[in-house]
Scaffold this motif. Structure first.
Motif, short mmCIF file in Angstrom:
data_model
loop_
_atom_site.label_atom_id
_atom_site.label_comp_id
_atom_site.label_asym_id
_atom_site.label_seq_id
_atom_site.Cartn_x
_atom_site.Cartn_y
_atom_site.Cartn_z
N GLY A 295 0.82 -1.21 0.00
CA GLY A 295 0.00 0.00 0.00
C GLY A 295 0.85 1.26 0.00
N ARG A 296 1.93 1.26 0.79
CA ARG A 296 2.81 2.42 0.84
C ARG A 296 3.58 2.59 -0.47
NH1 ARG A 296 3.02 0.63 6.26
NH2 ARG A 296 4.75 -0.78 5.83
N ALA A 297 3.96 1.48 -1.10
CA ALA A 297 4.66 1.56 -2.39
C ALA A 297 3.76 2.17 -3.46
CB ALA A 297 5.14 0.17 -2.81
N LYS A 298 2.50 1.76 -3.47
CA LYS A 298 1.55 2.33 -4.42
C LYS A 298 1.35 3.82 -4.16
CE LYS A 298 -3.12 1.77 -6.28
NZ LYS A 298 -4.38 0.97 -6.21
N ALA A 299 1.29 4.18 -2.88
CA ALA A 299 1.12 5.58 -2.51
C ALA A 299 2.29 6.42 -3.03
CB ALA A 299 1.00 5.72 -1.00
N ARG A 300 3.51 5.90 -2.96
CA ARG A 300 4.67 6.66 -3.43
C ARG A 300 4.61 6.90 -4.93
NH1 ARG A 300 10.40 5.29 -1.01
NH2 ARG A 300 10.62 7.48 -1.65
N ARG A 301 4.11 5.92 -5.69
CA ARG A 301 3.98 6.12 -7.14
C ARG A 301 2.96 7.22 -7.44
NH1 ARG A 301 4.20 0.37 -6.92
NH2 ARG A 301 1.94 0.20 -7.16
N LEU A 302 1.86 7.24 -6.69
CA LEU A 302 0.85 8.27 -6.89
C LEU A 302 1.39 9.65 -6.52
CD1 LEU A 302 -2.23 6.39 -5.37
CD2 LEU A 302 -1.78 6.81 -7.79
N LEU A 303 2.18 9.70 -5.47
CA LEU A 303 2.70 10.99 -5.01
C LEU A 303 3.69 11.58 -6.01
CD1 LEU A 303 3.21 10.04 -1.26
CD2 LEU A 303 1.55 11.68 -2.15
N ARG A 304 4.49 10.75 -6.64
CA ARG A 304 5.44 11.25 -7.63
C ARG A 304 4.71 11.79 -8.86
NH1 ARG A 304 9.47 6.12 -6.57
NH2 ARG A 304 10.26 6.89 -4.57
N PHE A 338 -5.08 17.10 -6.23
CA PHE A 338 -5.63 16.89 -4.89
C PHE A 338 -6.13 15.46 -4.72
CE2 PHE A 338 -8.97 16.86 -1.72
CZ PHE A 338 -8.41 17.59 -0.67
N ALA A 339 -6.76 14.90 -5.79
CA ALA A 339 -7.27 13.54 -5.72
C ALA A 339 -6.14 12.53 -5.53
CB ALA A 339 -8.07 13.22 -6.99
N LEU A 340 -5.04 12.72 -6.24
CA LEU A 340 -3.89 11.82 -6.12
C LEU A 340 -3.31 11.85 -4.70
CD1 LEU A 340 -2.06 12.49 -9.50
CD2 LEU A 340 -3.13 10.34 -8.80
N VAL A 341 -3.15 13.05 -4.16
CA VAL A 341 -2.60 13.18 -2.82
C VAL A 341 -3.55 12.59 -1.78
CG1 VAL A 341 -1.80 14.82 -1.06
CG2 VAL A 341 -1.26 15.22 -3.47
N ALA A 342 -4.85 12.83 -1.97
CA ALA A 342 -5.84 12.29 -1.02
C ALA A 342 -5.85 10.76 -1.05
CB ALA A 342 -7.22 12.83 -1.36
N TYR A 343 -5.80 10.18 -2.23
CA TYR A 343 -5.82 8.71 -2.33
C TYR A 343 -4.54 8.11 -1.76
CZ TYR A 343 -6.37 4.03 -4.33
OH TYR A 343 -6.47 2.68 -4.50
N ALA A 344 -3.41 8.74 -2.05
CA ALA A 344 -2.14 8.25 -1.50
C ALA A 344 -2.16 8.32 0.03
CB ALA A 344 -0.98 9.06 -2.06
N GLY A 345 -2.65 9.44 0.57
CA GLY A 345 -2.75 9.57 2.01
C GLY A 345 -3.68 8.53 2.62
N TYR A 346 -4.77 8.24 1.93
CA TYR A 346 -5.72 7.23 2.38
C TYR A 346 -5.06 5.86 2.49
CZ TYR A 346 -9.54 3.85 1.48
OH TYR A 346 -10.40 2.77 1.49
N LEU A 347 -4.26 5.51 1.50
CA LEU A 347 -3.55 4.23 1.53
C LEU A 347 -2.57 4.19 2.69
CD1 LEU A 347 -2.80 3.69 -2.27
CD2 LEU A 347 -4.49 2.46 -0.89
N VAL A 348 -1.85 5.28 2.89
CA VAL A 348 -0.83 5.31 3.93
C VAL A 348 -1.44 5.22 5.32
CG1 VAL A 348 0.97 6.74 4.99
CG2 VAL A 348 0.82 6.57 2.50
N GLU A 349 -2.46 6.03 5.59
CA GLU A 349 -2.99 6.11 6.94
C GLU A 349 -3.75 4.86 7.37
OE1 GLU A 349 -5.25 9.62 6.63
OE2 GLU A 349 -7.03 8.66 5.78
N ASN A 350 -4.08 3.99 6.42
CA ASN A 350 -4.78 2.75 6.78
C ASN A 350 -3.84 1.55 6.87
OD1 ASN A 350 -7.83 3.04 7.01
ND2 ASN A 350 -7.42 4.22 5.16
#
Length: 417
Positions: A295-304, A338-350
Motif C-alpha cells: 500500500g505504501r509503495a503504491k502511494a509513493r507512485r501516486l505521489l510522484r 488533490f485527488a492523487l494526494v488524497a488517495y495516497a494519504g488514504y492508503l498510507v494512513e490505513n
C-alpha cells in the motif's frame, strides 16, 4: 475493542452495487444542490452579498472536518477491534460536540453584536459544524450496518436545501437567513439520528469498563481522531487562508470566481472522499501487516505523479495573465492533483498506527506553503493566485509525504493499528 453494540456485527464489507449507487445519489444530490444553490441565489443577492457569503463559507469550512473526524477514526478501527463500542462512540461524539457548541456560542454573540459580517461568518461556522456532526451521526449508523440511514438523511437534507433556497430566492432574503435555516435543519436531523442510536452510544457512555482502561482507550481513540482528521481539517484551513488573503489584499469581490472554481474542484474531491470512506473498513483490514508495504509503495507512485502535475502548473503562472483562463487551467490541474494526494494519504494512513503521523505532517507542510504562496501570489493575481497557492500546497504535501515514506522514519516494524 469493538465499535458495535452486541446485537450488531461489524460492517467490514463495502455496500453492494445497488446500495452504493443509492448512497452516491443521496450524497451527490446534496452536494450538487449545496454548491449550485448559492450560484442561483447570487441573482437576488448581487455580487457584494454573494462575495460575503462565499467568503464566510470558505473561511468556516474547516469546522466540518473537526466535527466529522470521528467518523474516519471509527471506520479505521472497526475491522481491527473486538470490544468497547459504546466508549468509542462517546469519545467521537464529544469531539464533534466541541465545534458545534463553540459555533453556537459564537453565533449568539455575533447576533448580539450587531455586526452584519460577523453574523454571516458565525452562521456559516454553525452550518459547517452542524453538517460535520450530521456526517458523524450518519457514519455511526453506517458502522452498525444501516447504510440506508445515509441515503434517507441526505435526501431529506437535499429537500431542506431546495426549500430554503427557493424561499430565500423568492423573498430575496440575505445570506444570514439562508445559513441559519440550513444550520437548523442539520442540527435537527443530527439530533434525530443520535436519538436513534443505542442508549449506550452517547457522549456520557461509560458501560462496565474499568476507569483506567476507559481513559486509556479514550486517549487512543482521540489520538486517532486527531491524526486522521488533520489532513481534511488542514485542507479546509488552506481554503480559509486563500479567502482571507483575497479579503486582505483588497480582492474581496474575487471570492465569487474563486468560489465557483473551488466548487468544481470540491465536487470531484468530495465524491472521491466519500467513495474512500465507504471502502475504508475493507481497506483498513486489507492493509494490515505485510500488505501495508504494498500500500505504501503504491502511494509513493501516486505521489510522484502528483509532484509532476504540480510542476506542470508553474509555466502557466509565468506565461498567462491573471484571469478566467488561468484560473480555469489551474483548477483543471489542482483537481486531479488533490485527488492523487488524497488517495495516497488514504492508503498510507490505513496501514498501521504510526502512518497517520506522516499524512498529518505532510498536510501541515501544505498549510505552511499555501500561507506563504497566497501572501505572494494573491495580491498580484487575485483568484488565480489563490488557486495557484492551492496547487503548490498540494504539491508540497505530496513531496513531503513521499519523503516521509522513504523509510528513514521506520526503524522498527510496529504492530497493530
Amino acid at each position: 475493542m469493538t465499535l458495535l453494540a452486541p446485537e450488531a456485527g461489524p460492517r467490514t464489507a463495502a455496500p453492494g452495487g445497488g446500495m452504493m449507487l443509492a448512497l452516491f445519489a443521496g450524497r451527490g444530490a446534496f452536494r450538487a444542490t449545496g454548491q449550485l444553490a448559492p450560484l442561483v441565489l447570487a441573482v437576488p443577492w448581487g455580487a457584494a452579498r454573494f462575495a460575503d457569503y462565499a467568503g464566510a463559507v470558505g473561511v468556516s469550512a474547516w469546522t466540518v472536518f473537526v466535527a466529522a473526524s470521528g467518523e474516519k477514526a471509527a471506520l479505521k478501527l472497526v475491522p481491527r477491534t473486538r470490544r468497547l463500542g459504546a466508549l468509542v462512540a462517546g469519545v467521537v461524539l464529544r469531539v464533534a460536540a466541541v465545534p458545534v457548541s463553540v459555533s453556537a456560542v459564537a453565533f449568539v454573540a455575533a447576533i448580539l453584536s450587531g455586526s452584519g459580517h460577523l453574523r454571516v461568518v458565525a452562521a456559516a461556522l454553525l452550518w459547517s459544524a452542524a453538517l460535520g456532526l450530521l456526517q458523524l451521526a450518519v457514519g455511526l449508523h453506517r458502522v452498525r450496518g444501516h447504510p440506508r440511514t445515509d441515503v434517507v438523511t441526505f435526501a431529506a437534507m437535499t429537500g431542506a436545501l431546495l426549500t430554503s433556497s427557493a424561499v430565500t430566492f423568492h423573498f430575496a432574503w440575505p445570506p444570514l437567513w439562508q445559513l441559519t435555516m440550513l444550520a437548523s435543519a442539520a442540527l435537527t436531523a443530527a439530533a434525530i439520528l443520535l436519538w436513534r442510536l443505542p442508549s449506550g452510544w452517547s457522549v456520557g457512555a461509560r458501560g462496565v469498563v474499568p476507569a483506567v482502561r476507559r481513559r486509556r482507550v479514550a486517549w487512543l481513540v482521540l489520538r486517532t481522531c486527531v491524526l486522521l482528521g488533520l489532513p481534511e481539517l488542514i485542507a479546509g484551513l488552506c481554503l480559509a487562508v486563500c479567502y482571507l488573503a483575497l479579503r486582505i489584499a483588497g480582492h474581496g469581490t474575487e471570492s465569487g470566481p474563486f468560489y465557483v472554481a473551488v466548487t468544481a474542484s470540491g465536487f470531484c474531491s468530495a465524491a472521491l472522499t466519500y467513495l474512500l470512506r465507504l471502502r475504508q473498513p475493507v481497506t483498513s483490514l486489507r492493509l494490515r501487516g505485510p500488505a501495508g508495504r504494498a500500500g505504501r509503495a503504491k502511494a509513493r507512485r501516486l505521489l510522484r505523479l502528483a509532484v509532476l502535475l504540480c510542476l506542470a502548473g508553474l509555466p502557466l503562472l509565468v506565461l498567462l495573465e491573471p484571469g478566467t483562463l488561468l484560473l480555469a487551467l489551474l483548477t483543471c490541474l489542482e483537481t486531479p492533483l488533490f485527488a492523487l494526494v488524497a488517495y495516497a494519504g488514504y492508503l498510507v494512513e490505513n496501514t498501521d498506527g504510526r502512518s497517520p503521523r506522516l499524512t498529518a505532517a505532510a498536510a501541515a507542510v501544505g498549510l505552511v506553503v499555501v500561507a506563504v504562496s497566497a501572501a505572494v501570489l494573491v495580491p498580484p493575481a487575485a483568484s488565480s493566485g489563490a488557486m495557484a497557492a492551492l496547487l503548490l500546497s498540494a504539491g508540497a504535501s505530496a513531496l513531503s509525504l513521499d519523503a516521509g515514506l522513504s523509510g528513514r522514519w521506520r526503524r522498527t516494524a510496529p504492530h497493530g493499528g
